[in-house]
Design a protein around this motif. Structure first.
Motif, PDB file in Angstrom:
ATOM      1  N   ARG A  32       0.810  -1.217   0.000  1.00 32.80           N
ATOM      2  CA  ARG A  32       0.000   0.000   0.000  1.00 32.80           C
ATOM      3  C   ARG A  32       0.847   1.273   0.000  1.00 32.80           C
ATOM      4  NH1 ARG A  32      -4.684  -1.535   4.522  1.00 32.80           N
ATOM      5  NH2 ARG A  32      -5.346  -3.511   3.550  1.00 32.80           N
ATOM      6  N   LEU A  33       2.149   1.118   0.260  1.00 25.15           N
ATOM      7  CA  LEU A  33       3.034   2.280   0.280  1.00 25.15           C
ATOM      8  C   LEU A  33       3.381   2.708  -1.144  1.00 25.15           C
ATOM      9  CD1 LEU A  33       5.505   1.218   3.128  1.00 25.15           C
ATOM     10  CD2 LEU A  33       3.512   2.733   3.305  1.00 25.15           C
ATOM     11  N   PRO A  34       3.599   4.006  -1.366  1.00 24.80           N
ATOM     12  CA  PRO A  34       3.960   4.481  -2.709  1.00 24.80           C
ATOM     13  C   PRO A  34       5.330   3.975  -3.130  1.00 24.80           C
ATOM     14  CG  PRO A  34       4.177   6.246  -1.084  1.00 24.80           C
ATOM     15  CD  PRO A  34       3.500   5.115  -0.382  1.00 24.80           C
ATOM     16  N   VAL A  35       5.517   3.792  -4.432  1.00 18.83           N
ATOM     17  CA  VAL A  35       6.795   3.320  -4.968  1.00 18.83           C
ATOM     18  C   VAL A  35       7.265   4.271  -6.067  1.00 18.83           C
ATOM     19  CG1 VAL A  35       6.272   0.915  -4.438  1.00 18.83           C
ATOM     20  CG2 VAL A  35       5.671   1.835  -6.674  1.00 18.83           C
ATOM     21  N   PRO A  36       8.572   4.336  -6.329  1.00 13.26           N
ATOM     22  CA  PRO A  36       9.098   5.210  -7.390  1.00 13.26           C
ATOM     23  C   PRO A  36       8.559   4.826  -8.766  1.00 13.26           C
ATOM     24  CG  PRO A  36      10.854   4.481  -5.912  1.00 13.26           C
ATOM     25  CD  PRO A  36       9.649   3.672  -5.564  1.00 13.26           C
ATOM     26  N   LYS A  37       8.501   5.801  -9.669  1.00 14.01           N
ATOM     27  CA  LYS A  37       7.977   5.568 -11.018  1.00 14.01           C
ATOM     28  C   LYS A  37       8.779   4.519 -11.777  1.00 14.01           C
ATOM     29  CE  LYS A  37       5.774  10.066 -11.793  1.00 14.01           C
ATOM     30  NZ  LYS A  37       5.747  11.277 -12.665  1.00 14.01           N
ATOM     31  N   ALA A  38      10.117   4.552 -11.588  1.00  9.45           N
ATOM     32  CA  ALA A  38      10.971   3.586 -12.295  1.00  9.45           C
ATOM     33  C   ALA A  38      10.632   2.157 -11.901  1.00  9.45           C
ATOM     34  CB  ALA A  38      12.438   3.872 -11.996  1.00  9.45           C
ATOM     35  N   VAL A  39      10.159   1.979 -10.694  1.00  5.73           N
ATOM     36  CA  VAL A  39       9.785   0.655 -10.207  1.00  5.73           C
ATOM     37  C   VAL A  39       8.437   0.236 -10.790  1.00  5.73           C
ATOM     38  CG1 VAL A  39       9.187  -0.684  -8.149  1.00  5.73           C
ATOM     39  CG2 VAL A  39      11.102   0.921  -8.083  1.00  5.73           C
ATOM     40  N   GLN A  40       7.506   1.154 -10.856  1.00  6.04           N
ATOM     41  CA  GLN A  40       6.163   0.871 -11.356  1.00  6.04           C
ATOM     42  C   GLN A  40       6.172   0.443 -12.819  1.00  6.04           C
ATOM     43  OE1 GLN A  40       3.856   4.406 -10.710  1.00  6.04           O
ATOM     44  NE2 GLN A  40       3.958   4.275  -8.480  1.00  6.04           N
ATOM     45  N   GLN A  41       7.122   0.950 -13.588  1.00  3.62           N
ATOM     46  CA  GLN A  41       7.128   0.737 -15.037  1.00  3.62           C
ATOM     47  C   GLN A  41       7.772  -0.578 -15.472  1.00  3.62           C
ATOM     48  OE1 GLN A  41       9.132   4.280 -16.341  1.00  3.62           O
ATOM     49  NE2 GLN A  41       7.390   5.628 -15.872  1.00  3.62           N
ATOM     50  N   ASP A  42       8.280  -1.373 -14.521  1.00  4.05           N
ATOM     51  CA  ASP A  42       8.954  -2.617 -14.873  1.00  4.05           C
ATOM     52  C   ASP A  42       8.463  -3.715 -13.939  1.00  4.05           C
ATOM     53  OD1 ASP A  42      11.658  -3.718 -16.341  1.00  4.05           O
ATOM     54  OD2 ASP A  42      11.400  -4.596 -14.359  1.00  4.05           O
ATOM     55  N   ALA A  43       8.011  -4.822 -14.531  1.00  2.00           N
ATOM     56  CA  ALA A  43       7.409  -5.904 -13.739  1.00  2.00           C
ATOM     57  C   ALA A  43       8.414  -6.536 -12.777  1.00  2.00           C
ATOM     58  CB  ALA A  43       6.841  -6.969 -14.668  1.00  2.00           C
ATOM     59  N   PHE A  44       9.642  -6.764 -13.254  1.00  2.82           N
ATOM     60  CA  PHE A  44      10.644  -7.373 -12.385  1.00  2.82           C
ATOM     61  C   PHE A  44      11.007  -6.446 -11.239  1.00  2.82           C
ATOM     62  CE2 PHE A  44      15.114  -7.946 -11.182  1.00  2.82           C
ATOM     63  CZ  PHE A  44      15.057  -9.254 -10.706  1.00  2.82           C
ATOM     64  N   TRP A  47       8.254  -6.442  -8.592  1.00  2.00           N
ATOM     65  CA  TRP A  47       8.293  -7.602  -7.707  1.00  2.00           C
ATOM     66  C   TRP A  47       9.465  -7.508  -6.732  1.00  2.00           C
ATOM     67  CZ3 TRP A  47      12.409 -11.131  -7.538  1.00  2.00           C
ATOM     68  CH2 TRP A  47      12.236 -12.145  -6.568  1.00  2.00           C
ATOM     69  N   LYS A  48      10.633  -7.117  -7.256  1.00  2.00           N
ATOM     70  CA  LYS A  48      11.836  -7.048  -6.426  1.00  2.00           C
ATOM     71  C   LYS A  48      11.670  -6.013  -5.320  1.00  2.00           C
ATOM     72  CE  LYS A  48      16.003  -8.578  -5.650  1.00  2.00           C
ATOM     73  NZ  LYS A  48      16.223  -9.986  -5.256  1.00  2.00           N
ATOM     74  N   TRP A  49      11.023  -4.895  -5.631  1.00  2.00           N
ATOM     75  CA  TRP A  49      10.806  -3.843  -4.634  1.00  2.00           C
ATOM     76  C   TRP A  49       9.933  -4.376  -3.486  1.00  2.00           C
ATOM     77  CZ3 TRP A  49      12.612   1.204  -4.277  1.00  2.00           C
ATOM     78  CH2 TRP A  49      11.993   2.011  -3.321  1.00  2.00           C
ATOM     79  N   LEU A 161      17.711   1.537  -4.019  1.00  2.00           N
ATOM     80  CA  LEU A 161      18.108   2.779  -4.694  1.00  2.00           C
ATOM     81  C   LEU A 161      18.418   2.516  -6.166  1.00  2.00           C
ATOM     82  CD1 LEU A 161      20.371   4.356  -1.914  1.00  2.00           C
ATOM     83  CD2 LEU A 161      18.159   5.224  -2.694  1.00  2.00           C
ATOM     84  N   LYS A 162      18.997   1.359  -6.464  1.00  2.00           N
ATOM     85  CA  LYS A 162      19.250   1.001  -7.861  1.00  2.00           C
ATOM     86  C   LYS A 162      17.948   0.746  -8.598  1.00  2.00           C
ATOM     87  CE  LYS A 162      22.756  -1.380  -9.223  1.00  2.00           C
ATOM     88  NZ  LYS A 162      23.746  -2.439  -9.496  1.00  2.00           N
ATOM     89  N   LEU A 163      17.008   0.092  -7.929  1.00  2.00           N
ATOM     90  CA  LEU A 163      15.702  -0.145  -8.541  1.00  2.00           C
ATOM     91  C   LEU A 163      15.016   1.165  -8.909  1.00  2.00           C
ATOM     92  CD1 LEU A 163      14.394  -2.972  -6.176  1.00  2.00           C
ATOM     93  CD2 LEU A 163      14.820  -3.225  -8.618  1.00  2.00           C
TER      94      LEU A 163
END
Length: 258
Positions: A32-44, A47-49, A161-163
């Motif tokens: 439920r917590l927000p995630v960075p855009k770069a994370v949202q745009q990639d399925a892997f 999941w990793k996040w 941070l890399k994700l």
């Protein structure tokens, strides 16, 4: 806590299962917590996040817990074979539950092949921890092994941070030095101490051969990872992430494995 201990000791497998389910609940809540855009745009990356978020909770909890136990009960460091307290026994139940949950998450989401190193690590940890819980031996050793979770906090932060594509940030720069420091102090030193203890007391330890082999496999893994960590953060090679079609970073999994 004294009243809870007999229940845990009489049903260690069930206790681990309950802890595993609690970490699964944490997994759902963290989504439920927000995630960075770069994370949202990639399925892997997505999941990793999520996976790393639960791992971070485990590391913060168990790393602090393990250090606190040793400060309060210093005998933990010297009597690795038989000494334990109700809190240390509960800690191993909780941590084993996490590793069971994490292994299940990796397998059930279809990432087993690309995460075989983690599964091998988890299998060895789960087996050793379950042995400790069922025999009530080496609880102190398992607790000391959880010192590595202090370093896991900075390792998880590094990868998160890399994700998020924040490798150029000041936070990443600061964290890579904190990561190096904690890797040496809490991971390499912990492994060295436990290995020394097993070798020094090998003649009388229960199933000493099994634990020695397990520790040696772990030692090889952490040395290899330390080399990869140094190479990636302090001696990076020039890499091109442009594929044949001109797209950027065509191999996300390989990029994030460093």
């Amino acid at each position: 806590m004294e009243a809870l201990l007999p229940v845990l000791k009489s049903h260690p497998g069930l206790s681990v299962l309950v802890c595993s389910l609690l970490f699964r609940v944490a997994h759902q809540l963290l989504q439920r917590l927000p995630v960075p855009k770069a994370v949202q745009q990639d399925a892997f990356r997505s999941w990793k996040w999520k996976n790393l978020s639960v791992s971070m909770v485990h590391s913060l909890l168990t790393g602090t817990w393990a250090l606190t136990c040793v400060v309060i009960w210093p005998e933990t460091l010297s009597n690795i074979h038989k000494y334990h307290t109700p809190l240390s026994y509960l800690l191993i139940c909780v941590s084993t539950g996490y590793f069971v949950q994490d292994a299940g998450d990796i397998i059930l989401t279809g990432h087993a092949r690309g995460s075989w190193e983690f599964l091998l690590h988890h299998a060895m940890v789960i087996w050793c921890f379950l042995y400790a819980l069922y025999t009530q031996l080496y609880i102190a050793g398992a607790l000391i092994a959880l010192f590595v979770e202090v370093n896991s906090v900075t390792l998880h932060l590094r990868l998160m941070l890399k994700l998020a594509d924040f490798q150029s940030s000041s936070m990443y720069h600061i964290n890579k030095f904190a990561n190096l420091f904690t890797y040496v102090l809490f991971r390499l030193s912990t492994q060295f101490y436990l290995t020394w203890y097993i070798v020094h007391n090998y003649s009388w330890l229960d199933h000493g051969g099994y634990f020695f082999v397990t520790m040696m496999v772990m030692n090889i893994m952490i040395v290899i990872y330390f080399y990869r960590l140094l190479r990636a953060d302090f001696f990076p090679r020039s890499k091109s992430y442009v594929g044949q079609n001109g797209t950027h970073n065509n191999n996300t999994k390989k990029f994030l494995s460093d």
